[in-house]
Each structure stands twice: as structure tokens, then as C-alpha cells.
Design a protein around this motif. Structure first.
Motif, PDB file in Angstrom:
ATOM      1  N   ASP A 199      -5.879   9.424  -2.509  1.00  9.61           N
ATOM      2  CA  ASP A 199      -5.622   9.239  -1.085  1.00  9.61           C
ATOM      3  C   ASP A 199      -5.319  10.609  -0.498  1.00  9.61           C
ATOM      4  OD1 ASP A 199      -4.341   6.512   0.626  1.00  9.61           O
ATOM      5  OD2 ASP A 199      -4.160   8.544   1.451  1.00  9.61           O
ATOM      6  N   GLN A 210       5.820   7.188  -6.760  1.00  8.25           N
ATOM      7  CA  GLN A 210       5.799   5.870  -6.109  1.00  8.25           C
ATOM      8  C   GLN A 210       4.423   5.231  -6.261  1.00  8.25           C
ATOM      9  OE1 GLN A 210       8.482   4.473  -4.539  1.00  8.25           O
ATOM     10  NE2 GLN A 210       9.800   6.268  -4.729  1.00  8.25           N
ATOM     11  N   LYS A 230       3.460   1.915  -8.546  1.00  5.15           N
ATOM     12  CA  LYS A 230       2.903   0.705  -7.931  1.00  5.15           C
ATOM     13  C   LYS A 230       1.602   0.304  -8.634  1.00  5.15           C
ATOM     14  CE  LYS A 230       3.306  -2.621  -5.102  1.00  5.15           C
ATOM     15  NZ  LYS A 230       2.729  -2.763  -3.786  1.00  5.15           N
ATOM     16  N   LEU A 255      -3.659   4.387  -1.039  1.00  6.81           N
ATOM     17  CA  LEU A 255      -2.279   3.932  -0.863  1.00  6.81           C
ATOM     18  C   LEU A 255      -2.266   2.573  -0.157  1.00  6.81           C
ATOM     19  CD1 LEU A 255      -0.370   7.211   0.127  1.00  6.81           C
ATOM     20  CD2 LEU A 255      -0.419   6.050  -2.085  1.00  6.81           C
ATOM     21  N   ALA A 256      -3.141   2.411   0.826  1.00  5.25           N
ATOM     22  CA  ALA A 256      -3.190   1.133   1.556  1.00  5.25           C
ATOM     23  C   ALA A 256      -3.555  -0.008   0.612  1.00  5.25           C
ATOM     24  CB  ALA A 256      -4.190   1.231   2.708  1.00  5.25           C
ATOM     25  N   LEU A 313       1.009   0.478   0.028  1.00  4.16           N
ATOM     26  CA  LEU A 313       1.985   1.537   0.322  1.00  4.16           C
ATOM     27  C   LEU A 313       1.640   2.190   1.662  1.00  4.16           C
ATOM     28  CD1 LEU A 313       2.205   3.208  -3.191  1.00  4.16           C
ATOM     29  CD2 LEU A 313       3.999   1.849  -2.106  1.00  4.16           C
ATOM     30  N   ASP A 314       2.653   2.733   2.279  1.00  4.83           N
ATOM     31  CA  ASP A 314       2.493   3.398   3.569  1.00  4.83           C
ATOM     32  C   ASP A 314       1.686   4.685   3.395  1.00  4.83           C
ATOM     33  OD1 ASP A 314       2.784   4.646   5.950  1.00  4.83           O
ATOM     34  OD2 ASP A 314       4.978   4.605   5.980  1.00  4.83           O
ATOM     35  N   ALA A 315       0.574   4.782   4.085  1.00  2.00           N
ATOM     36  CA  ALA A 315      -0.297   5.956   3.919  1.00  2.00           C
ATOM     37  C   ALA A 315       0.323   7.217   4.507  1.00  2.00           C
ATOM     38  CB  ALA A 315      -1.659   5.700   4.549  1.00  2.00           C
ATOM     39  N   THR A 316       1.380   7.070   5.284  1.00  2.00           N
ATOM     40  CA  THR A 316       2.026   8.274   5.807  1.00  2.00           C
ATOM     41  C   THR A 316       3.193   8.674   4.917  1.00  2.00           C
ATOM     42  OG1 THR A 316       3.552   7.009   7.166  1.00  2.00           O
ATOM     43  CG2 THR A 316       1.473   7.656   8.191  1.00  2.00           C
ATOM     44  N   MET A 317       3.311   7.941   3.783  1.00  2.00           N
ATOM     45  CA  MET A 317       4.412   8.227   2.867  1.00  2.00           C
ATOM     46  C   MET A 317       4.449   9.716   2.525  1.00  2.00           C
ATOM     47  SD  MET A 317       5.081   6.578  -0.863  1.00  2.00           S
ATOM     48  CE  MET A 317       3.492   7.000  -1.548  1.00  2.00           C
ATOM     49  N   SER A 318       5.593  10.310   2.732  1.00  2.00           N
ATOM     50  CA  SER A 318       5.681  11.717   2.379  1.00  2.00           C
ATOM     51  C   SER A 318       6.811  11.891   1.379  1.00  2.00           C
ATOM     52  CB  SER A 318       5.961  12.552   3.619  1.00  2.00           C
ATOM     53  OG  SER A 318       7.234  12.205   4.111  1.00  2.00           O
TER      54      SER A 318
END
Ligand SMILES: Cc1cc2nc3c(=O)[nH]c(=O)nc-3n(C[C@H](O)[C@H](O)[C@H](O)COP(=O)(O)OP(=O)(O)OC[C@H]3O[C@@H](n4cnc5c(N)ncnc54)[C@H](O)[C@@H]3O)c2cc1C
Ligand SMILES: Nc1ncnc2c1ncn2[C@@H]1O[C@H](COP(=O)(O)O)[C@@H](O)[C@H]1O
Lengths: 256, 328
Positions: free
Chosen positions: A86, A100, A104, A204-205, A209-214
């Protein structure tokens, strides 16, 4: 027995590191390989499968190119593979986010055993412990011997100044030390077969999971260590040279 | 309000490990710069006596978790106790040595408290915007990155041994806080069955001030005796190149390099080692490098501060003799 092995694609150890115009590490002319310790992790996964039956699933997080490393694991004998790729994860050393995402992806495979390398020779971020913690299961690091009996495993591990033997209830994460085994080479037949094995790519999607996860930490600069220069060669007969060296180490370098 | 700088104090056989003293010394400096408290965290059994030692190296406060459940290190019990302590007291910075224990514990505790941990740092500087910035080697030291944690607290890091000097001990008292030890049942999934100590009488490779290493030029396992004699005189540890390890002359845990240990001693003496890129990656940050090699073209001379071109079987014993003279 569901056996998951985490394999990371890293720079070949011969690689010289170059910092590109963007201030980051340039990976354009670098040969990529499977992280050396992940070969041990894969080997152990295959040995466990040979003994206990089940399936070996190789999992990586990385760029699309990391498929090559998953194909290597498949050629060694893994049954199928999952790549988590991603753009949001592309900042390679985002350890927190990578852990993370890997956790997952791994949890969806319902593993009994997760094998990783002792360390990744690029960033060495201690992913195994993070993944184990996210999954809420035990970890045993730097494993030199592994035996599985039912829902228990006994592992010998290296510690500073010795070793210890630990019994854990499965599922658990084990990170492989080099002395765990001797990794097999992929055979030509293995490489041919690997081409037909399943290799799924997830974003991630896809993992929910949140694709903006930082991450929690950010890299703010890359640099190269100050290069060393060759110093002085001390001439003379062995005895003389050794005497001169001892003198210099004491009075000039002040290190003995 | 998060506050304070914490150092996880590791002990072995009742003594505080050198890397922990290094971190207390550096933690003291940072705490003074920040105008904050320095606390030591000590876990184990019958370790209360170490609190006074930690104070001498700068701790204002010492958290002592003394319990039979902590008698030997286990990931689960130590994570339970340490993470709870962090959550309750909210320090700004938590430092651990980059030892087998530190590398096992830090990522687990960090993940539990919801932060990241920077592994194997070789620099920590106070930073107005981000509290501190951390320098860590990547690709086994072929490059360095600077990382910050803009918001998440504590900032957690493991620090490479030999990065900071140990300060002179001072006479100082610290407030001792006894920490109640409760281990979350979920953390009891691993049981220690056996602990095998392989005491060599030599310092741990990664913590050693001086390392004498041998490579393929050693010719065989017996010949390492001459390196051990030199190491004994210098109080050094003995390392090896991969060629020596692959030949079966030394165990893998003594291998220095990109796929072995990364070391930063004050003095590294490479004997019969050619200086391959993977070896240099593991020892290139040593303060002083000495090379003994019979090939004047060997790559190791490109990085050595002092070199002797010659037969190591003559040079090494001569150096041992000189060392003994210096000590006489
Ligand atoms: C994936 C990968 C990972 C690797 N990781 C590591 C690693 O972590 N650590 C590591 O060390 N290597 C590593 N290597 C191996 C590395 O590339 C070299 O092969 C290795 O370091 C060579 O070891 P050496 O210098 O002892 O042997 P050689 O290169 O064979 O050098 C021996 C030297 O001894 C000298 N010599 C011989 N006899 C004498 C004598 N009587 N007196 C004085 N000098 C003498 C010779 O002149 C020569 O320079 C790795 C390689 C790969 C592919
Ligand atoms: N991006 C990744 N993809 C797959 N496995 C990884 C990744 N990063 C780390 N690992 C695994 O975790 C091990 C230890 O890596 P590290 O914790 O980064 O030193 C590696 O040997 C791999 O098995």
C-alpha cells in the motif's frame, strides 16, 4: 497446523548505500534478496510442515517488488503467499504501521505458529515482538531449536551470556537465529511450481485498516556515517612493530 | 502532564550492567537540560540494593519491582509490570540498553502503551519541538537515520552499548518507590524451563571496550588461543568474521558483521580478517581499529587507524608480550 512465515525483501548485503536527490536512500541499482534470517524462518516452517502436516503461508509487507521474495519462499516450498502493499506503507521504516498491517494480515490466516527472522538486516525494527503484542500471544526471540507437541512448543533461545529453554502455549511467534537450521535452496522444479502458487496482494483497505494510518515516529533525515580513512601502517619486524603499536595505543590513541 | 526521563536498569548477577550505567549518565544530562526528574526502573528479585547504585549514577527516583515472578527475565511478566508503570506515571522518555532483554522488551512494551520504539540508537539529543531526536544506524551502520516522535509519549528507545560514557559516581540519595507486582494472566503464556549460563569471564561482545577478532587467517580453531591470550591481557572479548564462524571455529554468536553482531568498542583489533563490506558494517563505528594482516592490499587497511602488515602468528604473541610489559 497453520504456519505463517514473515519474509522481508531487503538490500543484498553487498549493497553500498547511496542517498538520492530526494534525501532518501536510493534503491534503484540495488539487488534485492530475502532477508537472510527469513531463509531460516522459512526452512523451519517447512520442516514443521513436513513433521506435522498443514500449510505454510509466506507473508510480506512491502512494495510490489517484494513479490519476488514471496516467490522465493514459494519456490523453497511454501504453499501460498500474501503481500501487503500500500502506498501508505511505502515509507519503509514506519515500524508501527508495518507491524499493525502485518499483524492484521497474519491474524486472518489463523496461524498456530508464526516464524520470523531474528532481525531484518536493513532497519531491524523488532517487528516480531510488536506483531506478537498486537495479536496478544507469546514471542520467543533468537530461537536456536524448536519442538512442537500438540498445542505447546519448546524453544531454546540465545540470551546475553547463555541460553534458555522456554515452553509456550500456541499460537506464538518465534524469531529464527541462524543456527536454527540450514536453509534449503529452491530447486528448478520448485521455482517452476512457485509460478503457479497463489500470491495474493492486499491493501490496507482490504485488511480493514485506515489507509491514512501513519506511524508514531517519523524519519527526519538520512545520512551516511563519516567515512574512515586508512591510518598508519607500522613498519618493522613483528616484535618491533608490536612494541610500537602498543606504545601508540597507550600514548597516542589512549585506548589501552 | 507527562514528565521525567526513565532508564530501565538491567542487572546481571547482582550488578548493574554497564550499558545501564551509560544510560543513567546520559539520562542525567538530558534531565538537567530539560529540568526534569531522572528515574531508574529496576526489576528482579532481591535487587533492592541496586537502588542506591542507581542513585550514585544520577537517578532522583528509583522504581523497584522486587518479586519472585521477576527473578529471571520473561517477556510476559516484565511487559505487564513495566507497561503498567509507564501508563500510571506517563514519563516523557524511556531508555533501555540494546541488549537481548532490551530488544525483547522495548517493542512489546511500546506497542502495549501505544507508541513506537526506536531500536539500537547511537544518539539522543534534546529537541525543542519533539522532546528529543534519535539517531539510529540502518543497514548495519552503512547509513543513519534521524527519527522523532512528534506527539506520542513516552518516546521509547533502545540504545547501543558503548554509545555514552559512564559518569563518575557521586554521593546521592534517591527516593525509592516500591512497585506492586501483578502479572496479567494473559502474559503467562511462556514458562522458563531451563537457564544455561555460559560464563566466559569475558565481557559481552556488544558491551566490550576492546574486541580482538579473528578471521580465516587464523587457520584453525586451536589458533584462537593466541587471540584469547591477548584478550585476557586487555580485558577484551573475542569476536570472529563469518569465514571463521562458517568454518566452525567459533560459534555464530561471536560473529561480527551485518549478519552477526554490530559492535562499537573503543578498540577493535582485526587479525587475519580481509575487511569485507559485511564485516566492516558491523565494526566500522569502533573508535580505534587495528588491523594485522599479511596482505598489504587487504581492504581492512582502508579503515584501520593502525596497521601491521605481517604474519599474525608472530605479531599477535608479540603484542601480547608488550601488553604484559605495560601491565607489569
Ligand atoms: C549474506 C552475507 C552476509 C555476510 N555477513 C557477514 C558478517 O556478518 N560478518 C562477516 O565477517 N562476514 C560476512 N559475510 C562474509 C564476507 O563477505 C566475507 O566473506 C568474510 O567477512 C571474510 O572473512 P575473513 O576476512 O575472515 O576471510 P578472508 O576474506 O578469506 O580473509 C582472510 C584474511 O586473512 C589474511 N591472512 C591469512 N593468513 C594470515 C596470517 N598468517 N597472518 C596475517 N593475515 C593472514 C589474508 O591476507 C586475508 O586478508 C557475509 C556474506 C554474505 C554473502
Ligand atoms: N515488511 C516486512 N514484511 C515481512 N516480514 C517482515 C517485515 N519486516 C519485518 N519482518 C519480519 O520480522 C523479522 C524481524 O525484522 P525486524 O524486526 O525489522 O528486525 C524479519 O526477519 C521478518 O521475518
Amino acid at each position: 497446523m497453520n504456519i505463517v512465515v514473515l519474509v522481508k525483501q531487503v538490500f543484498d548485503t553487498e549493497a553500498k548505500i547511496v542517498i538520492g536527490a530526494d534525501g532518501r536512500i536510493d534503491d534503484s541499482n540495488v539487488t534485492m534478496v530475502m532477508n537472510p534470517y527469513d531463509e531460516n524462518a522459512t526452512e523451519e516452517a517447512l520442516l514443521l510442515k513436513e513433521r506435522l502436516g498443514g500449510e505454510v503461508i509466506a507473508v510480506a509487507a512491502g512494495t510490489p517488488k517484494a513479490q519476488e521474495t514471496l516467490r522465493t519462499a514459494l519456490a523453497m516450498g511454501a504453499d501460498r503467499a500474501v503481500l501487503v502493499s500500500d502506498p501508505a506503507l511505502q515509507s519503509v521504516s514506519d515500524d508501527y504501521a508495518a507491524a499493525q498491517a502485518l499483524a492484521k494480515a497474519v491474524s486472518e490466516l489463523k496461524p498456530d505458529i508464526i516464524l520470523t527472522g531474528r532481525v531484518a538486516i536493513d532497519y531491524g525494527s523488532k517487528i516480531a515482538g510488536r506483531v506478537a503484542e498486537i495479536l496478544g500471544i507469546p514471542q520467543v526471540n533468537t530461537v536456536t531449536r524448536l519442538e512442537v507437541n500438540g498445542d505447546k512448543a519448546v524453544a531454546a533461545r540465545e540470551i546475553d551470556g547463555g541460553s534458555e529453554v522456554i515452553e509456550v502455549t500456541l499460537p506464538a511467534v518465534f524469531s529464527a537465529q541462524k543456527s536454527l537450521n540450514n536453509p534449503r535452496y529452491p530447486t528448478v522444479a520448485g521455482i517452476m511450481k512457485a509460478k503457479k502458487k497463489e500470491l495474493k496482494t492486499l491493501t490496507l483497505a482490504d485488511l480493514g485498516l485506515d489507509a491514512t494510518m501513519s506511524g508514531k515516529m517519523q524519519i527526519v533525515g538520512y545520512s551516511l556515517p563519516a567515512g574512515r580513512k586508512g591510518g598508519r601502517v607500522i613498519p618493522g619486524e613483528p616484535g618491533q612493530a608490536a612494541a610500537e603499536l602498543a606504545k601508540l595505543l597507550r600514548s597516542e590513541a589512549k585506548v589501552i | 502532564m507527562a514528565k521525567g526521563i526513565w532508564v530501565f536498569v538491567e542487572q546481571s548477577n547482582g550488578n548493574i550492567r554497564k550499558v545501564s550505567l551509560e544510560l543513567l549518565s546520559q539520562g542525567r544530562k538530558l534531565a538537567d537540560e530539560k529540568g526534569e526528574e531522572l528515574a531508574a526502573v529496576i526489576m528482579g528479585q532481591n535487587i533492592s540494593a541496586l537502588a542506591g547504585e542507581a542513585a550514585k549514577y544520577g537517578a532522583d527516583k528509583v522504581y523497584v519491582a522486587d518479586d519472585e515472578k521477576l527473578a529471571s527475565y520473561s517477556t510476559g511478566a516484565y511487559t505487564s509490570v513495566f507497561a503498567k508503570l509507564i501508563r500510571e506515571n506517563e514519563p516523557n522518555l524511556v531508555l533501555l540498553g540494546n541488549t537481548a532483554v532490551g530488544k525483547d522488551l522495548a517493542p512489546r512494551v511500546a506497542t502495549r502503551v501505544g507508541v513506537d520504539a526506536a531500536i539500537d540508537c547511537v544518539g539522543i539529543e534534546a529537541d525543542a519541538a519533539n522532546y528529543v531526536n534519535l539517531t539510529r544506524p540502518i543497514y548495519a551502520g552503512k547509513a543513519l537515520i534521524k527519527v522523532v516522535s512528534p506527539e506520542a509519549r513516552p518516546v521509547m528507545a533502545t540504545v547501543r552499548p558503548n554509545t555514552f560514557p559512564v559518569a563518575e559516581p557521586v554521593s546521592k540519595e534517591a527516593a525509592v518507590v516500591n512497585v506492586p507486582v501483578a502479572v496479567d494472566p494473559a502474559d503467562l503464556g511462556a514458562i522458563l524451563k531451563e537457564l544455561i549460563s555460559q560464563a566466559t569471564g569475558r565481557p559481552e561482545l556488544t558491551e566490550a571496550n576492546i574486541i580482538v577478532s579473528g578471521g580465516r587467517g587464523m587457520k584453525g580453531p586451536e589458533d584462537f588461543v593466541i587471540l584469547e591470550e591477548l584478550a585476557d591481557c586487555l580485558g577484551a572479548s573475542v569476536g570472529a568474521s563469518r569465514a571463521a564462524v562458517d568454518a566452525g571455529w567459533r560459534e555464530h554468536k561471536y560473529q561480527v558483521g551485518q549478519t552477526g553482531k554490530t559492535v562499537s568498542p573503543v578498540l577493535y583489533i582485526a587479525c587475519g580478517i580481509s575487511g569485507a563490506i559485511q564485516h566492516l558494517a558491523g565494526m566500522g563505528s569502533s573508535k580505534v581499529i587495528v588491523a594485522i594482516n599479511k596482505d598489504p592490499e587487504a581492504n581492512i587497511f582502508q579503515v584501520a587507524d593502525y596497521g601491521i602488515v605481517g604474519d599474525l602468528f608472530q605479531v599477535v604473541p608479540a603484542l601480547t608480550a608488550e601488553c604484559k610489559k605495560l601491565q607489569a
